[in-house]
Motif scaffolding. Structure first.
Motif, short mmCIF file in Angstrom:
data_model
loop_
_atom_site.label_atom_id
_atom_site.label_comp_id
_atom_site.label_asym_id
_atom_site.label_seq_id
_atom_site.Cartn_x
_atom_site.Cartn_y
_atom_site.Cartn_z
N LEU A 1 0.84 -1.20 0.00
CA LEU A 1 0.00 0.00 0.00
C LEU A 1 0.87 1.24 0.00
CD1 LEU A 1 -2.79 1.45 0.48
CD2 LEU A 1 -2.30 1.23 2.93
N ARG A 2 0.55 2.19 -0.89
CA ARG A 2 1.28 3.44 -0.91
C ARG A 2 0.30 4.60 -0.83
NH1 ARG A 2 4.21 1.06 -0.41
NH2 ARG A 2 5.69 0.46 -2.02
N VAL A 3 0.44 5.44 0.19
CA VAL A 3 -0.36 6.65 0.34
C VAL A 3 0.29 7.71 -0.54
CG1 VAL A 3 -1.33 8.31 1.93
CG2 VAL A 3 -0.87 5.97 2.71
N ASP A 4 -0.46 8.22 -1.50
CA ASP A 4 0.13 9.05 -2.54
C ASP A 4 -0.02 10.54 -2.24
OD1 ASP A 4 1.32 9.87 -4.86
OD2 ASP A 4 -0.43 9.49 -6.13
N PHE A 5 1.13 11.22 -2.10
CA PHE A 5 1.15 12.67 -1.94
C PHE A 5 1.69 13.36 -3.19
CE2 PHE A 5 0.90 11.35 2.47
CZ PHE A 5 0.07 12.31 3.03
N GLU A 6 1.77 12.61 -4.32
CA GLU A 6 2.29 13.23 -5.55
C GLU A 6 1.17 13.43 -6.56
OE1 GLU A 6 5.39 13.12 -9.14
OE2 GLU A 6 4.14 11.44 -8.62
N ASP A 7 1.29 12.85 -7.76
CA ASP A 7 0.33 13.16 -8.82
C ASP A 7 -1.11 12.85 -8.45
OD1 ASP A 7 2.24 14.18 -10.46
OD2 ASP A 7 2.37 12.45 -11.79
N GLY A 8 -1.33 11.74 -7.73
CA GLY A 8 -2.69 11.39 -7.35
C GLY A 8 -3.29 12.32 -6.32
N GLY B 1 -1.89 15.89 -5.87
CA GLY B 1 -1.85 17.25 -6.41
C GLY B 1 -1.23 18.25 -5.46
N LEU B 2 -1.36 19.52 -5.82
CA LEU B 2 -0.79 20.61 -5.02
C LEU B 2 -1.86 21.14 -4.06
CD1 LEU B 2 1.10 22.53 -7.85
CD2 LEU B 2 2.08 21.00 -6.13
N ARG B 3 -1.62 20.94 -2.76
CA ARG B 3 -2.56 21.38 -1.73
C ARG B 3 -1.75 22.02 -0.59
NH1 ARG B 3 -7.43 17.92 -1.94
NH2 ARG B 3 -7.27 16.58 -3.78
N PRO B 4 -1.14 23.17 -0.85
CA PRO B 4 -0.22 23.75 0.13
C PRO B 4 -0.83 24.00 1.49
CG PRO B 4 -0.81 25.34 -1.58
CD PRO B 4 -1.27 24.01 -2.05
N GLY B 5 -2.10 24.26 1.55
CA GLY B 5 -2.71 24.53 2.85
C GLY B 5 -3.28 23.30 3.52
N GLU B 6 -3.24 22.16 2.84
CA GLU B 6 -3.90 20.96 3.36
C GLU B 6 -2.94 19.82 3.64
OE1 GLU B 6 -7.18 19.76 0.83
OE2 GLU B 6 -7.36 21.81 0.06
N GLU B 7 -1.73 19.82 3.04
CA GLU B 7 -0.90 18.63 3.07
C GLU B 7 -0.49 18.23 4.48
OE1 GLU B 7 2.90 16.74 0.67
OE2 GLU B 7 1.59 18.22 -0.26
N ASP B 8 -0.13 19.19 5.32
CA ASP B 8 0.26 18.84 6.69
C ASP B 8 -0.86 18.10 7.41
OD1 ASP B 8 2.72 19.96 6.34
OD2 ASP B 8 2.43 21.65 7.71
N GLY B 9 -2.08 18.57 7.24
CA GLY B 9 -3.21 17.92 7.90
C GLY B 9 -3.45 16.52 7.36
N ASP B 10 -3.31 16.35 6.04
CA ASP B 10 -3.50 15.03 5.45
C ASP B 10 -2.38 14.08 5.85
OD1 ASP B 10 -5.90 15.56 4.18
OD2 ASP B 10 -4.94 16.32 2.36
N VAL B 11 -1.18 14.60 6.04
CA VAL B 11 -0.07 13.76 6.54
C VAL B 11 -0.40 13.22 7.92
CG1 VAL B 11 2.32 13.80 7.35
CG2 VAL B 11 1.74 14.90 5.17
N ALA B 12 -0.88 14.08 8.80
CA ALA B 12 -1.22 13.65 10.16
C ALA B 12 -2.36 12.62 10.14
CB ALA B 12 -1.63 14.86 11.00
N ARG B 13 -3.36 12.84 9.29
CA ARG B 13 -4.47 11.88 9.21
C ARG B 13 -4.01 10.55 8.63
NH1 ARG B 13 -7.28 16.74 8.58
NH2 ARG B 13 -6.72 16.93 6.38
N ALA B 14 -3.09 10.60 7.66
CA ALA B 14 -2.57 9.36 7.08
C ALA B 14 -1.79 8.56 8.11
CB ALA B 14 -1.69 9.68 5.87
#
Length: 391
Positions: A102-109, A111-124
């Protein structure tokens, strides 16, 4: 016996050093378990129920649209024992271990979410911890970070750091099977730079040296040009695998959209270069994906997608790529059907020929197998046992 040379060792200066270098570059390896696929899930759509949802969807499609009586025609064989064995093994696999990697994708799948990525990292990280606690975290797992080629390496490293830190804080340790995918490696130096980041993270997180390994993605002709057998050694054992990226690669080759397919000759060339560069190094190889899902829930649409995907999986397998990407739950069905049929179709023949060679008998049909062929068949049997759950 009589010989002419009295001291042949003296005629081969430097042999020991050369042999040590050979052993370092091409270590003797045994055929070991490798996932048959990597499931990529965009980070904003990943949670602790992702694996369960993929399992439920795949099982439902399999049970409704691939009864055992339909599988014979799908496989193009009327050998009933093989058909039954494939059907039973796919059903058991989907029910027991639908996702191997399983790979959690923070690249092409993602996209660019500068205000959201930190939160999605924590949830992942929280979701991975929950999967681990539940005993459903796949045997291999990790994330794909953004590429350094996008010009923002700090974002890539921050995501990796936050993900690892979050998982370890919640679990208490780093669960086995972790790997990080490093995409779009357009410059050779990016590999060294990323390996250096992994080393620093190990120290900061208190992990043993060499714990953090990564897989590079081969997604452009520029990358193919610097692949060679020294690459794995120069990265100090951190390079675990090389994954082929079909869509970025075919786009980089300026192929028209309708030719962006895994079985295009341009892709075959790239895969063969990857095989040549990493042969004997222990670096695993993985093929790309089919970016399609069933157009509807209609059986004709579902089976049509399965035929298309299974044909691509078979193409990969025939070229010696035993792993690929799966992008939709329906792909699990055609993936396992193709993989199990591939391994079962010649299993008994290979076993018989290996046994005949060991007993110094000519194989059926007067075949005189070369030692290299026998070694390959023995490896194929071992790989089949691992894929089929026999080992």
């Amino acid at each position: 016996m009589r010989v002419t040379l009295t001291d042949p060792q003296a005629l081969i200066p430097g042999f020991e050093e050369t042999y040590r270098e050979q052993s370092s570059r091409y270590p003797a390896t045994t055929t070991r378990w490798q996932p048959v696929h990597t499931v990529y899930v965009p980070a904003d759509r990943f949670d602790a129920r992702t694996v369960a949802r993929w399992k439920s969807t795949a099982l439902d499609l399999f049970q409704r649209h691939m009864p055992v009586e339909e599988l014979s025609g799908f496989l193009g064989t009327d050998h009933a024992p093989t058909v039954r064995a494939v059907h039973e093994k796919v059903a058991a696999k989907l029910a027991g271990e639908p996702v191997e990697d399983l790979r959690v994708d923070f690249e092409d799948g993602y996209g660019l979410r500068p205000g959201e990525e930190d939160g999605d990292v924590a949830r992942a990280a929280q979701a991975v911890a929950a999967l681990h606690a539940d005993g459903t975290l796949p045997r291999r797992w990790g994330l794909r970070v953004k590429s350094f080629a996008d010009g923002d390496p700090v974002r890539s490293v921050r995501t990796l750091d936050g993900f690892l830190t979050g998982v370890i804080e919640r679990v208490g340790h780093l669960p086995e099977g972790f790997v990080v995918t490093f995409p779009k490696v357009l410059m050779r130096d990016y590999l060294d730079q990323f390996a250096g980041c992994l080393e620093s993270l190990e120290r900061g997180l208190g992990l043993a040296e060499g714990t953090l390994r990564f897989e590079m993605q081969v997604e452009a002709p520029q990358t193919v040009l610097f692949l060679d057998s020294d690459l794995a050694r120069s990265l100090g054992g951190r390079l675990a695998a090389a994954h082929f990226g079909v869509f970025d690669y075919t786009a980089s080759c300026s192929l028209p959209p309708h030719e962006q397919r895994l079985d295009h000759p341009a892709c075959d060339h790239a895969r063969h270069v990857m095989q040549t560069a990493f042969a004997g190094t222990g670096v695993e190889l993985s093929d790309g994906s089919l970016a399609a899902s069933p157009a509807s829930d209609d059986e004709h649409a579902v089976r049509g997608l399965w035929r298309r995907h299974a044909a691509l999986v078979e193409h990969s397998l025939s070229h010696g790529f035993y792993q690929g990407w799966d992008m939709h739950p329906s792909h699990l069905v055609s993936r396992y059907i193709a993989v199990y049929h591939f391994h079962l179709a010649h299993y008994h023949e290979y076993a018989r020929r290996v046994r005949d060679w060991e007993e110094r008998r000519t194989a059926d049909g007067g075949v005189l197998d070369e030692p290299a062929t026998v070694k390959t068949m023995a490896a194929a049997l071992r790989r089949a046992d691992l894929a089929l759950g026999k080992a």
